[in-house]
Structures are given as structure tokens and as C-alpha cells.
Design a protein around this motif. Structure first.
Motif, PDB file in Angstrom:
ATOM      1  N   LEU A 257       0.848  -1.194   0.000  1.00  0.00           N
ATOM      2  CA  LEU A 257       0.000   0.000   0.000  1.00  0.00           C
ATOM      3  C   LEU A 257       0.884   1.244   0.000  1.00  0.00           C
ATOM      4  O   LEU A 257       1.921   1.277   0.652  1.00  0.00           O
ATOM      5  N   ASN A 258       0.460   2.270  -0.711  1.00  0.00           N
ATOM      6  CA  ASN A 258       1.277   3.467  -0.863  1.00  0.00           C
ATOM      7  C   ASN A 258       0.950   4.550   0.165  1.00  0.00           C
ATOM      8  O   ASN A 258       1.807   5.022   0.886  1.00  0.00           O
ATOM      9  N   GLY A 259      -0.317   4.989   0.227  1.00  0.00           N
ATOM     10  CA  GLY A 259      -0.692   6.095   1.096  1.00  0.00           C
ATOM     11  C   GLY A 259      -0.796   5.698   2.554  1.00  0.00           C
ATOM     12  O   GLY A 259      -1.119   4.558   2.894  1.00  0.00           O
ATOM     13  N   VAL A 260      -0.495   6.656   3.432  1.00  0.00           N
ATOM     14  CA  VAL A 260      -0.615   6.414   4.883  1.00  0.00           C
ATOM     15  C   VAL A 260      -2.074   6.179   5.266  1.00  0.00           C
ATOM     16  O   VAL A 260      -2.362   5.375   6.153  1.00  0.00           O
ATOM     17  N   ASP A 261      -2.995   6.865   4.598  1.00  0.00           N
ATOM     18  CA  ASP A 261      -4.419   6.679   4.901  1.00  0.00           C
ATOM     19  C   ASP A 261      -4.855   5.240   4.630  1.00  0.00           C
ATOM     20  O   ASP A 261      -5.594   4.642   5.421  1.00  0.00           O
ATOM     21  N   GLU A 262      -4.405   4.664   3.500  1.00  0.00           N
ATOM     22  CA  GLU A 262      -4.741   3.276   3.173  1.00  0.00           C
ATOM     23  C   GLU A 262      -4.183   2.332   4.224  1.00  0.00           C
ATOM     24  O   GLU A 262      -4.853   1.388   4.665  1.00  0.00           O
ATOM     25  N   LYS A 263      -2.930   2.571   4.622  1.00  0.00           N
ATOM     26  CA  LYS A 263      -2.300   1.718   5.639  1.00  0.00           C
ATOM     27  C   LYS A 263      -3.029   1.829   6.970  1.00  0.00           C
ATOM     28  O   LYS A 263      -3.204   0.828   7.681  1.00  0.00           O
ATOM     29  N   LEU A 264      -3.457   3.039   7.301  1.00  0.00           N
ATOM     30  CA  LEU A 264      -4.135   3.261   8.575  1.00  0.00           C
ATOM     31  C   LEU A 264      -5.468   2.508   8.621  1.00  0.00           C
ATOM     32  O   LEU A 264      -5.826   1.916   9.649  1.00  0.00           O
ATOM     33  N   ILE A 265      -6.206   2.533   7.511  1.00  0.00           N
ATOM     34  CA  ILE A 265      -7.481   1.818   7.440  1.00  0.00           C
ATOM     35  C   ILE A 265      -7.240   0.311   7.536  1.00  0.00           C
ATOM     36  O   ILE A 265      -7.964  -0.408   8.240  1.00  0.00           O
ATOM     37  N   LYS A 266      -6.213  -0.174   6.824  1.00  0.00           N
ATOM     38  CA  LYS A 266      -5.871  -1.595   6.874  1.00  0.00           C
ATOM     39  C   LYS A 266      -5.482  -2.000   8.289  1.00  0.00           C
ATOM     40  O   LYS A 266      -5.858  -3.072   8.781  1.00  0.00           O
TER      41      LYS A 266
END
Length: 373
Positions: A257-266
Motif C-alpha cells: 500500500l502506498n498512502g498512509v491513509d490506506e495503511k491506517l485503514i488496513k
């Protein structure tokens, strides 16, 4: 280079064994019926050697593509949750078990030639079918596991002599107290003040990739971003020192995953019943779409602002001129903007006004009033 040669030699050895097995199991006559029925000593060794040489060359020249594909696959699989990895393995295991039960009676039969490949064919087909069904029915399997988990929890509560109501309460306390904060909340700084009031209990999780983003901001060439990043690191150190065990910093990253937001949701999806605390509007919207609970500090700030109603009289200082001619602007103690009709001539003065209306906007509330005669 050494790894490339080792891989090529390994493939060569495997295909030499396969070629030798083809000759040894008398499969040559079946696979190549147009050749002579009996093969000589030269052909006996030539076939496995040919297999070994061809496989060595293919493995050697396709190494770069294979290496990049394997690297991409490993990066992808590390972004999956443990459940996503376990599920297809479970389907494969069950498929192979069923294949074993079906092909076991065939082991007592004198299979000849190509018929010996029947058990392998069953393993391939049923193994693939098991993985396919496991992924296709992922939601049903997940719901079933949750049902068993609830049943186990209730059974445990009865065995331990705890009432079902009390047990559910304890489980809810453990699960609902997990909070995850993002970069915007760290830089904002109000999270520490909210924690001091006691409204935030339980553990507050900070993934390492969020701290990394704050650090990147502090090293930015942009003065504004650098200032925000340094402020975020100062607040984070102060908060960790004050909250101590309540702060949990976890070393984790999702390379796929690239964005921090995507990682945070995951990350939040991997912690049952957790909540993301944020000021980021876009993160708020995306997380809500993915059924991840979000707590927005701006929403909290708007909710606890002082309530003023039309007709109410208050005293306020007019600090500047409004956008509309003749208007004056003042602010309540909580920062709410008050627009005063005919207040331009009273700038820097404390006046009594009557509230005429209250307008709720996306950025907060605006109060309108007029000066009492």
C-alpha cells in the motif's frame, strides 16, 4: 549471480529426475507413440539429460523475471491480513484431504502408464477447487467463525460462573477502547488535552508508518511543513511521556500500500472494534465507507461549543470589520465567530447584543446578532 546459478542447477536436477522417471515408468511409449517401442541405452540417458539442459537454460534466462515476480508477490502478501492468508491454505488443505480419500482406493489397483498420474490430477483439481471455494465464500466463513467465537465466549462465561450480561460488558470494554491516531491529530495537539480530561480511556495505538510521516514532514524543505512536523514530534514525545503505558507504538508497515491513509485503514481493520481518531476529512469519508469507525476531533469541538439561541442576549467585544458594509465581527470564548449588524462603528468596544440567528456550516457555526439600543 550465485543465487541465479543455484536456481538454474536446482531446476536442472528436478527436470533430470522427471525425465528419468518418464523413461523408467515406461511412459515414453505412451507420450511418443510414433517412436520405436523400445529405446536404447543412449536414448535412456539422452531424454533426462535433454530435460536437464533445457530446464537449466530456461531457468537461467528467466531468472530476472522470476525474481521480480517473486519480490512483487512477497510485497503483496505481506499487505494481507493473517485471515486472508490462512483462508486459502485451509481450502487447499481440505481439498487435498478429499483428494486423498478419493484416490486412496486406487493405490490398491495395478495402474499402468499414464494412469499413474490420476492421483496427481485429483490433487491439482481438488486443491484448486478448495482454494477457489474458500475465497469465494470468505464472508460466509468469516461469519461462521464469529458465530463460533461468540458461542465459545458464552460457554466460557458459564463455565467460569460469570453472568452473560457481565461477560458481554467485559468483552465490550476490551474491544471498544482501542483508539488509533493519525498524523493530523498528532500535529493538531488537542488529543493530549482530550486525554487529560479522561474522555479517552484504554490504549492509543500509533503505527510506525504514522510516525515516519511526521518525521518526513519535519525534514521537509518547505518551512511550513517542517514547522508542523517538528511540532508533531514534540507533541508526540510529550504525550508519550505523560500517557506512558496508554500509548502503544507498533512497528508495522504494508509495503503493498502506498498512502498512509490506506495503511491506517488496513491497520484499523486488523484490530477488532477499533476507532481512528483524525481531523482529515478525506480519511474520515473513506474509512466510513469501509465500515471503520472514525472519531473526528473537529466534530467533537463543534459539539461542545457553547449553545446560543436566537433572542438570547450576550456581551461581546467587536474586534474587526465584517465583509458586508457596516458589519462588525467578534468571537465567543470557544472561538465561534459572531457577526454583528451595524457593528463597524463599535470596533474595539464591548457591546451587548441580541442573537438573531445561528448558521451551521461545514467549518463550524456562525452567530448573527444586532446591538441592543
Amino acid at each position: 549471480m550465485n543465487l541465479r546459478l543455484f536456481w538454474s542447477a536446482f531446476c536442472s536436477l528436478i527436470f533430470f529426475i522427471i525425465g528419468y522417471s518418464i523413461v523408467k515408468m515406461s511412459l515414453f511409449d505412451f507420450l511418443f507413440p510414433w517412436q520405436e517401442k523400445s529405446i536404447g541405452t543412449l536414448s535412456f540417458y539422452l531424454i533426462p539429460i535433454s530435460f536437464a539442459v533445457v530446464s537449466f537454460l530456461i531457468a537461467f534466462f528467466s531468472w530476472r523475471w522470476l525474481y521480480n515476480s517473486l519480490k512483487f508477490f512477497l510485497n503483496k502478501i505481506t499487505s494481507f491480513s493473517l485471515f486472508d492468508i490462512f483462508l486459502p491454505l485451509l481450502g487447499l488443505f481440505l481439498g487435498l484431504i478429499i483428494s486423498l480419500l478419493i484416490t486412496w482406493p486406487l493405490s490398491f489397483l495395478p495402474l499402468m502408464g499414464i494412469l499413474k498420474l490420476i492421483p496427481l490430477l485429483f490433487n491439482l483439481v481438488l486443491g484448486f477447487l478448495g482454494v477457489y471455494l474458500a475465497l469465494k465464500k470468505k464472508k460466509d466463513i468469516e461469519n461462521t467463525l464469529k458465530l463460533f467465537s461468540k458461542f465459545y465466549q458464552k460457554a466460557s462465561s458459564l463455565v467460569l460462573g460469570i453472568s452473560d450480561k457481565q461477560h458481554v460488558k467485559n468483552v465490550a470494554q476490551v474491544n471498544n477502547y482501542s483508539k488509533i491516531i493519525d498524523t493530523s491529530v498528532i500535529i493538531d495537539g488537542r488529543i493530549q488535552d482530550i486525554w487529560r480530561t479522561g474522555f479517552l480511556d484504554g490504549h492509543i495505538y500509533i503505527p510506525s508508518f504514522v510516525i515516519k510521516e511526521v518525521q518526513q514532514l519535519s525534514d521537509s524543505t518547505d518551512p511550513m511543513k517542517r514547522t508542523r512536523g517538528k511540532r508533531g514530534l514534540e507533541i508526540l514525545n510529550s504525550f508519550k511521556e505523560e500517557a506512558k503505558e496508554a500509548i502503544v507504538i507498533e512497528e508495522i508497515d504494508y509495503k503493498g500500500l502506498n498512502g498512509v491513509d490506506e495503511k491506517l485503514i488496513k491497520y484499523a481493520q486488523g484490530i477488532p472494534n477499533s476507532s481512528i481518531i483524525t481531523n482529515d476529512y478525506n480519511l474520515n469519508q473513506v474509512a466510513s465507507l469501509l465500515n471503520v469507525r472514525v472519531l473526528n476531533i473537529n466534530d467533537l469541538a463543534n459539539a461542545v461549543k457553547a449553545v446560543v439561541l436566537p433572542g438570547e442576549e450576550i456581551s461581546i467585544q467587536i474586534v474587526r470589520e465584517g465583509k458586508t458594509p457596516g458589519q462588525g465581527v467578534g468571537y465567543l470564548e470557544d472561538g465561534t465567530m459572531v457577526v454583528i449588524e451595524d457593528g463597524k462603528n463599535h470596533i474595539s468596544s464591548q457591546v451587548n447584543i441580541a442573537i438573531t440567528s445561528v448558521l451551521q456550516t461545514s467549518s463550524g457555526r456562525i452567530v448573527f446578532g444586532r446591538i441592543l439600543s
